[in-house]
Write an enzyme that holds these catalytic residues in place. Structure first.
Site, PDB file in Angstrom:
ATOM      1  N   CYS A  72       0.841  -1.204   0.000  1.00 28.79           N
ATOM      2  CA  CYS A  72       0.000   0.000   0.000  1.00 28.79           C
ATOM      3  C   CYS A  72       0.870   1.245   0.000  1.00 28.79           C
ATOM      4  O   CYS A  72       1.975   1.235   0.527  1.00 28.79           O
ATOM      5  CB  CYS A  72      -0.885   0.041   1.244  1.00 28.79           C
ATOM      6  SG  CYS A  72      -1.846  -1.435   1.548  1.00 28.79           S
ATOM      7  N   ASP A  73       0.326   2.308  -0.555  1.00 32.71           N
ATOM      8  CA  ASP A  73       0.992   3.601  -0.447  1.00 32.71           C
ATOM      9  C   ASP A  73      -0.030   4.700  -0.691  1.00 32.71           C
ATOM     10  O   ASP A  73      -1.088   4.458  -1.281  1.00 32.71           O
ATOM     11  CB  ASP A  73       2.147   3.743  -1.432  1.00 32.71           C
ATOM     12  CG  ASP A  73       3.142   4.792  -0.975  1.00 32.71           C
ATOM     13  OD1 ASP A  73       4.012   4.464  -0.153  1.00 32.71           O
ATOM     14  OD2 ASP A  73       3.017   5.957  -1.404  1.00 32.71           O
ATOM     15  N   GLN A  74       0.290   5.888  -0.217  1.00 31.99           N
ATOM     16  CA  GLN A  74      -0.553   7.053  -0.422  1.00 31.99           C
ATOM     17  C   GLN A  74       0.301   8.229  -0.861  1.00 31.99           C
ATOM     18  O   GLN A  74       1.439   8.377  -0.414  1.00 31.99           O
ATOM     19  CB  GLN A  74      -1.263   7.445   0.878  1.00 31.99           C
ATOM     20  CG  GLN A  74      -2.301   6.461   1.337  1.00 31.99           C
ATOM     21  CD  GLN A  74      -2.905   6.892   2.657  1.00 31.99           C
ATOM     22  OE1 GLN A  74      -2.196   7.077   3.640  1.00 31.99           O
ATOM     23  NE2 GLN A  74      -4.210   7.054   2.677  1.00 31.99           N
TER      24      GLN A  74
END
Length: 197
Positions: A72-74
């Site tokens: 995951c990443d933002q």
């Protein structure tokens, strides 16, 4: 087995509360170097979040070939395309909040699942977030109250805490803001038999 390739407490809590069995194995990558390289290739905020999520999933998947590994990443981008990163100090966070005050920005939350060293599923969600006008006194009080926990938050806010007070309008999933677009993820896990359908 689902393996979460993240140290994020928020993501772990979302999975636990949703009843998703999982293990946590942090992806040990130099995120700053990876991000710099991907930005040098001209990736915008959406594609950058997707590429970093894939990098994390693949890194752990190589060591867990029989598992589904979730990376995951933002990323956060202003309307002019300027991207903000996690801040290195509370002073920088206060400056970011002054810059975001009264404006709308986009938060991109990306998830990639890898299996056997290959990306097999991905989802990127955009959330439009309008911050209300903030006084300097409010920003100072907010940063002092939340403290160093904000250093791990892109944009300098935790929507699951008092950070919700920063906003006048949010268009998109609350789950995506915390770090997992939970509903599409649960749907995919049901198709793979990780969860009952």
């Amino acid at each position: 087995m689902l393996v979460l390739a993240s140290k994020s407490a928020g993501r772990r809590v979302l999975l636990e509360n949703a009843g998703v069995p999982h293990q946590v194995v942090a992806a040990l990558i130099d995120e700053d170097a990876a991000k710099a390289g991907l930005r040098a290739e001209g990736l915008g905020a959406r594609d950058l979040a997707d590429a970093l999520a894939e990098l994390k999933a693949l890194k752990v998947s190589g060591k867990r070939p029989g598992d589904l590994v979730l990376g995951c990443d933002q990323t956060l981008a202003l309307d002019d395309g300027t991207m903000l990163d996690k801040a290195e100090s509370l002073e920088v966070i206060a400056g970011q909040l002054r810059n975001l005050s009264g404006k709308t920005h986009s938060l991109y939350s990306a998830m990639v699942i890898a299996e056997g060293g290959l990306a097999v599923w991905r989802h990127v969600e955009r959330v439009k977030m309008t911050m209300r006008p903030l006084s300097d006194a409010f920003i100072a009080d907010y940063v002092a109250m939340e403290g160093n926990v904000l250093l791990g938050c892109v944009g300098g806010y935790r929507i699951e805490g008092s950070g919700v007070q920063l906003f006048s309008r949010i268009e998109g999933s609350h789950f995506a803001i915390i770090g997992l677009s939970l509903l599409p993820l649960l749907d995919y896990l049901r198709t793979r038999g990780v969860l009952a359908s």
